[in-house]
Design an enzyme around this catalytic site. Sequence first.
Site, PDB file in Angstrom:
ATOM      1  N   GLN A  31       0.832  -1.195   0.000  1.00  5.38           N
ATOM      2  CA  GLN A  31       0.000   0.000   0.000  1.00  5.38           C
ATOM      3  C   GLN A  31       0.865   1.243   0.000  1.00  5.38           C
ATOM      4  O   GLN A  31       1.920   1.289   0.612  1.00  5.38           O
ATOM      5  CB  GLN A  31      -0.979  -0.002   1.178  1.00  5.38           C
ATOM      6  CG  GLN A  31      -0.356  -0.120   2.541  1.00  5.38           C
ATOM      7  CD  GLN A  31      -1.389  -0.478   3.600  1.00  5.38           C
ATOM      8  OE1 GLN A  31      -2.217  -1.356   3.410  1.00  5.38           O
ATOM      9  NE2 GLN A  31      -1.328   0.214   4.730  1.00  5.38           N
ATOM     10  N   GLY A  32       0.389   2.221  -0.741  1.00  2.00           N
ATOM     11  CA  GLY A  32       1.064   3.503  -0.831  1.00  2.00           C
ATOM     12  C   GLY A  32       0.104   4.605  -0.441  1.00  2.00           C
ATOM     13  O   GLY A  32      -1.115   4.461  -0.534  1.00  2.00           O
ATOM     14  N   TYR A  33       0.663   5.726  -0.036  1.00  2.00           N
ATOM     15  CA  TYR A  33      -0.138   6.838   0.468  1.00  2.00           C
ATOM     16  C   TYR A  33      -0.044   8.028  -0.475  1.00  2.00           C
ATOM     17  O   TYR A  33       1.030   8.548  -0.732  1.00  2.00           O
ATOM     18  CB  TYR A  33       0.311   7.197   1.887  1.00  2.00           C
ATOM     19  CG  TYR A  33      -0.061   6.081   2.824  1.00  2.00           C
ATOM     20  CD1 TYR A  33      -1.290   6.076   3.446  1.00  2.00           C
ATOM     21  CD2 TYR A  33       0.777   4.988   3.002  1.00  2.00           C
ATOM     22  CE1 TYR A  33      -1.676   5.016   4.256  1.00  2.00           C
ATOM     23  CE2 TYR A  33       0.405   3.929   3.806  1.00  2.00           C
ATOM     24  CZ  TYR A  33      -0.824   3.955   4.429  1.00  2.00           C
ATOM     25  OH  TYR A  33      -1.212   2.901   5.214  1.00  2.00           O
ATOM     26  N   LEU A  34      -1.211   8.423  -0.991  1.00  2.00           N
ATOM     27  CA  LEU A  34      -1.312   9.607  -1.843  1.00  2.00           C
ATOM     28  C   LEU A  34      -1.398  10.866  -0.992  1.00  2.00           C
ATOM     29  O   LEU A  34      -0.975  11.932  -1.409  1.00  2.00           O
ATOM     30  CB  LEU A  34      -2.542   9.507  -2.749  1.00  2.00           C
ATOM     31  CG  LEU A  34      -2.529   8.323  -3.720  1.00  2.00           C
ATOM     32  CD1 LEU A  34      -3.905   8.116  -4.325  1.00  2.00           C
ATOM     33  CD2 LEU A  34      -1.485   8.538  -4.798  1.00  2.00           C
TER      34      LEU A  34
END
Length: 158
Positions: A31-34
Amino acid sequence: MPTEIERKFLIDTSHTEVVKLLQQAPTHIQQGYLSDDLAATVRVRIMGDQAFLTVKGPTIGIARAEYEYGIPVDDAERMISEMCDNVLRKKRYYHRLEGGLTVEIDVFPDLDLVVAEVELPDADSQFTWPEWFIAEVSDDPRYFNSELAKNGSAGLTL
């Protein structure tokens, strides 16, 4: 409004039951965070063969607004690689508690950290902790996934 109500715990990874649980096949999560400011966290997650875009509001106690939408995996992969500076990888294992609640055990191999999460139907829900839960960290923002993606395990008691 959809609401996530969640408690987090550190666990005894040497406990016989946990050792057995961690021998199961995990679900792999990236998961990545925008965005990860206090007003809203926007996350892109690939979980197994599915992908999601999730928007979470500020945490109030153990609850927060959560909106989650399925998206194509190819789109999620591109967003993570092109738009996310803070990316987290984890392996998730599931365990059913008495009373029907599910424990999600997240192993963060890059951080040498293991955290258990229990989602509750409401903020007043009570449950009996398994003996392998050793400390609650629900109120400690250092254990929020967005913070772990940004800061790793620096400053944590492991």
